[in-house]
Design a protein around this motif. Structure first.
Motif, PDB file in Angstrom:
ATOM      1  N   SER A 119      -3.946  14.922   0.765  1.00 49.55           N
ATOM      2  CA  SER A 119      -3.980  13.804   1.432  1.00 49.55           C
ATOM      3  C   SER A 119      -5.395  13.016   1.233  1.00 49.55           C
ATOM      4  N   PHE A 120      -6.403  14.037   1.673  1.00 51.18           N
ATOM      5  CA  PHE A 120      -7.775  13.297   1.539  1.00 51.18           C
ATOM      6  C   PHE A 120      -8.004  12.634   0.328  1.00 51.18           C
ATOM      7  N   LYS A 121      -7.862  13.360  -0.931  1.00 50.70           N
ATOM      8  CA  LYS A 121      -8.080  13.013  -2.180  1.00 50.70           C
ATOM      9  C   LYS A 121      -7.360  11.557  -2.468  1.00 50.70           C
ATOM     10  N   ASN A 122      -5.944  11.642  -2.165  1.00 41.50           N
ATOM     11  CA  ASN A 122      -5.090  10.304  -2.452  1.00 41.50           C
ATOM     12  C   ASN A 122      -5.815   9.423  -1.690  1.00 41.50           C
ATOM     13  N   ASP A 123      -6.001   9.444  -0.209  1.00 44.70           N
ATOM     14  CA  ASP A 123      -6.472   8.557   0.576  1.00 44.70           C
ATOM     15  C   ASP A 123      -7.877   7.986   0.134  1.00 44.70           C
ATOM     16  N   SER A 124      -8.731   8.855  -0.491  1.00 47.12           N
ATOM     17  CA  SER A 124      -9.993   8.649  -1.023  1.00 47.12           C
ATOM     18  C   SER A 124     -10.064   7.648  -2.010  1.00 47.12           C
ATOM     19  N   MET A 125      -9.129   7.912  -3.270  1.00 46.06           N
ATOM     20  CA  MET A 125      -8.926   7.141  -4.059  1.00 46.06           C
ATOM     21  C   MET A 125      -8.453   5.808  -3.744  1.00 46.06           C
ATOM     22  N   ASN A 126      -7.276   5.680  -3.031  1.00 51.80           N
ATOM     23  CA  ASN A 126      -6.796   4.433  -2.599  1.00 51.80           C
ATOM     24  C   ASN A 126      -7.824   3.307  -1.850  1.00 51.80           C
ATOM     25  N   TYR A 127      -8.931   4.148  -1.047  1.00 50.96           N
ATOM     26  CA  TYR A 127      -9.917   3.449  -0.327  1.00 50.96           C
ATOM     27  C   TYR A 127     -10.964   2.911  -1.275  1.00 50.96           C
ATOM     28  N   PHE A 128     -11.485   3.786  -2.381  1.00 48.24           N
ATOM     29  CA  PHE A 128     -12.382   3.277  -3.194  1.00 48.24           C
ATOM     30  C   PHE A 128     -11.947   2.180  -4.030  1.00 48.24           C
ATOM     31  N   ARG A 129     -10.703   2.269  -4.599  1.00 46.88           N
ATOM     32  CA  ARG A 129     -10.069   1.365  -5.402  1.00 46.88           C
ATOM     33  C   ARG A 129      -9.926  -0.037  -4.718  1.00 46.88           C
ATOM     34  N   GLN A 130      -9.285  -0.014  -3.410  1.00 45.16           N
ATOM     35  CA  GLN A 130      -9.187  -1.243  -2.653  1.00 45.16           C
ATOM     36  C   GLN A 130     -10.699  -1.783  -2.243  1.00 45.16           C
ATOM     37  N   PHE A 144      -7.369  -3.720   2.893  1.00 47.91           N
ATOM     38  CA  PHE A 144      -8.745  -2.870   2.820  1.00 47.91           C
ATOM     39  C   PHE A 144      -8.976  -2.190   3.910  1.00 47.91           C
ATOM     40  N   GLU A 145      -8.678  -2.476   5.345  1.00 45.30           N
ATOM     41  CA  GLU A 145      -9.294  -1.999   6.576  1.00 45.30           C
ATOM     42  C   GLU A 145      -8.251  -0.790   6.601  1.00 45.30           C
ATOM     43  N   ASN A 146      -6.838  -0.884   6.216  1.00 47.72           N
ATOM     44  CA  ASN A 146      -5.867   0.045   6.388  1.00 47.72           C
ATOM     45  C   ASN A 146      -6.048   1.211   5.456  1.00 47.72           C
ATOM     46  N   ARG A 147      -6.591   0.731   4.384  1.00 48.85           N
ATOM     47  CA  ARG A 147      -7.151   2.026   3.361  1.00 48.85           C
ATOM     48  C   ARG A 147      -8.480   2.608   3.923  1.00 48.85           C
ATOM     49  N   LYS A 148      -9.105   1.995   4.497  1.00 51.05           N
ATOM     50  CA  LYS A 148     -10.379   2.718   4.921  1.00 51.05           C
ATOM     51  C   LYS A 148     -10.078   3.423   6.118  1.00 51.05           C
ATOM     52  N   LEU A 149      -9.147   3.246   7.054  1.00 49.47           N
ATOM     53  CA  LEU A 149      -8.806   3.848   8.310  1.00 49.47           C
ATOM     54  C   LEU A 149      -8.106   5.054   7.765  1.00 49.47           C
ATOM     55  N   ALA A 150      -7.064   5.141   6.785  1.00 49.79           N
ATOM     56  CA  ALA A 150      -6.477   6.392   6.270  1.00 49.79           C
ATOM     57  C   ALA A 150      -7.351   7.025   5.721  1.00 49.79           C
ATOM     58  N   GLU A 152     -10.638   7.713   6.512  1.00 49.80           N
ATOM     59  CA  GLU A 152     -11.350   8.289   7.628  1.00 49.80           C
ATOM     60  C   GLU A 152     -10.457   9.270   8.496  1.00 49.80           C
ATOM     61  N   ILE A 153      -9.187   9.014   8.419  1.00 49.00           N
ATOM     62  CA  ILE A 153      -8.399   9.795   9.521  1.00 49.00           C
ATOM     63  C   ILE A 153      -8.342  11.110   8.602  1.00 49.00           C
ATOM     64  N   SER A 154      -7.852  11.078   7.487  1.00 47.52           N
ATOM     65  CA  SER A 154      -7.485  12.118   6.597  1.00 47.52           C
ATOM     66  C   SER A 154      -8.693  13.027   6.350  1.00 47.52           C
ATOM     67  N   GLY A 155      -9.934  12.274   6.463  1.00 45.86           N
ATOM     68  CA  GLY A 155     -11.269  13.004   6.109  1.00 45.86           C
ATOM     69  C   GLY A 155     -11.700  13.799   7.614  1.00 45.86           C
ATOM     70  N   ASN A 156     -11.188  13.412   8.710  1.00 44.35           N
ATOM     71  CA  ASN A 156     -11.465  14.121   9.971  1.00 44.35           C
ATOM     72  C   ASN A 156     -10.407  15.015   9.957  1.00 44.35           C
ATOM     73  N   ASN A 157      -9.269  14.864   9.842  1.00 45.44           N
ATOM     74  CA  ASN A 157      -8.093  15.932   9.663  1.00 45.44           C
ATOM     75  C   ASN A 157      -8.630  17.142   8.975  1.00 45.44           C
ATOM     76  N   LEU A 158      -8.826  16.951   7.680  1.00 39.07           N
ATOM     77  CA  LEU A 158      -9.503  17.986   6.870  1.00 39.07           C
ATOM     78  C   LEU A 158     -10.500  18.651   7.181  1.00 39.07           C
ATOM     79  N   LYS A 159     -11.596  18.198   7.842  1.00 35.39           N
ATOM     80  CA  LYS A 159     -12.827  18.870   8.572  1.00 35.39           C
ATOM     81  C   LYS A 159     -12.218  19.569   9.813  1.00 35.39           C
ATOM     82  N   GLN A 160     -11.651  19.201  10.660  1.00 37.78           N
ATOM     83  CA  GLN A 160     -10.899  19.735  11.683  1.00 37.78           C
ATOM     84  C   GLN A 160     -10.243  21.039  11.430  1.00 37.78           C
TER      85      GLN A 160
END
Length: 360
Positions: A119-130, A144-150, A152-160
């Motif tokens: 999920s983090f990889k997918n959200d990361s690609m979408n965010y940087f593309r946007q 843009f903000e929706n992609r950025k929020l998704a 950050e959330i997936s990154g925090n989730n992976l870290k936790q």
């Protein structure tokens, strides 16, 4: 008439004085000693207690038997430690399974981490593309903000999830160590069903019979040295300050009549027994009797000092602790050594001084 009265009085005084017991001081060897009551005990004598409660199954030795260090003395029956040992083993196996990942605890966390990584990889690609499109003024700000929020959330989730995995693994590792300690302790308790000797010596007493209940608060046996004995001395508190290590002691035992045994003071205990108001000391025989048994009683005299050719008088001729009666009246003297019968006179009289015994 007056002269006749004085003559009669003088005659009466001389007559009375001539009947009073008198002596001359004598020179002799004088020994000062401290009295002690005596009890003989084996060296290293100790009471052996059961480490676990239960029922006494068997006395493996008899009183009087010689033992080596580690020799079993009694056998105790108790099923509780065995049950505890089985439970501890099961807990250890479960803890190991959880830690090694064969259970669902760590496996499910790994699966969640894999999903969160995708999920983090997918959200990361979408965010940087946007973001690249937004940098070129293409697309809406909301996208843009929706992609950025998704992202950050997936990154925090992976870290936790990764932190949770590490924490869970550490907790499971600790549980394995605790379970191993519990299992090891239960195994030791399981082995404690047999009470063993701590020294090379002799069994002097067995306090329980087979079938009796055993607790950890009651001794099961008394074990001590088979060859070495010590003399326990009880000293009055007024005399304890006179004692020193190495002093000679003369010991008599009731079992040996008037025979005197020489010993030396080997230990002085510093604490007074409040019940008996005495201090305890120990002595060792120079040449012990052929046969000794725990509890033999007797008396002892600890030699404090000795002197040759000491000028002495019997104790009963002493008045008020430092005076004697002579034909010239009361004389103050200086006292030196003393024992049960005699006292040494250091100054005040000499060998030619006639001493009168005080009237009772």
């Amino acid at each position: 008439m007056r002269n006749l009265f004085c003559i009669n009085f003088l005659f009466l005084f001389i007559s009375c004085g001539s009947q009073q017991e008198k002596i001359l001081p004598t020179k002799k060897h004088l020994t000062e000693s401290v009295y002690a009551s005596v009890t003989v005990q084996p060296d290293s004598l100790y009471q052996a207690y059961a480490p676990v409660g239960g029922i006494l199954d068997l006395n493996l030795l008899e009183e009087g038997d010689l033992v080596m260090k580690g020799t079993p003395i009694v056998q105790i029956v108790n099923n509780t430690p065995k049950i505890n040992s089985d439970n501890a083993r099961l807990a250890l196996e479960l803890a190991k399974a959880n830690y090694n990942g064969s259970s669902a605890v760590l496996s499910s966390l790994k699966d969640e981490i894999q999903s969160a990584t995708l999920s983090f990889k997918n959200d990361s690609m979408n965010y940087f593309r946007q973001k690249r499109l937004w940098d070129q003024n293409i697309g809406s700000k909301v996208q843009f903000e929706n992609r950025k929020l998704a992202y950050e959330i997936s990154g925090n989730n992976l870290k936790q999830l990764k932190n949770k995995y590490v924490q869970t693994k550490n907790e499971l590792s600790t549980q394995v160590k605790q379970a191993l300690n519990n299992y090891t302790t239960s195994q030791i308790s399981n082995q404690d069903f047999t009470l063993k000797s701590k020294i090379n010596g002799k069994v002097y007493a067995l306090y329980k019979n087979p079938g009796e209940i055993v607790s950890t608060m009651e001794p099961l046996a008394a074990v001590g040295s088979a060859s070495d004995f010590i003399i326990e001395l009880l000293i009055d508190e007024v005399d304890i300050v006179k004692l020193n290590l190495g002093q000679k002691a003369l010991i008599t035992l009731d079992a040996y009549g008037d025979e005197v045994f020489e010993a030396k003071v080997s230990k002085i205990y510093p604490k007074k027994d409040e019940r008996s108001q005495t201090f305890k000391a120990e002595a060792t025989f120079d040449n012990p009797p052929k046969a000794l048994y725990p509890g033999l009683a007797g008396e002892g005299n600890i030699i404090i000092s000795e002197k040759e050719s000491a000028l002495t008088i019997p104790k009963e001729f002493l008045i008020d602790g430092n005076k004697v009666m002579t034909h010239n009246g009361m004389v103050e003297v200086v006292i030196g050594l003393r024992n049960m019968d005699s006292v040494e006179i250091l100054d005040g009289i000499n060998e030619s001084t006639e001493i009168l015994k005080p009237e009772e």
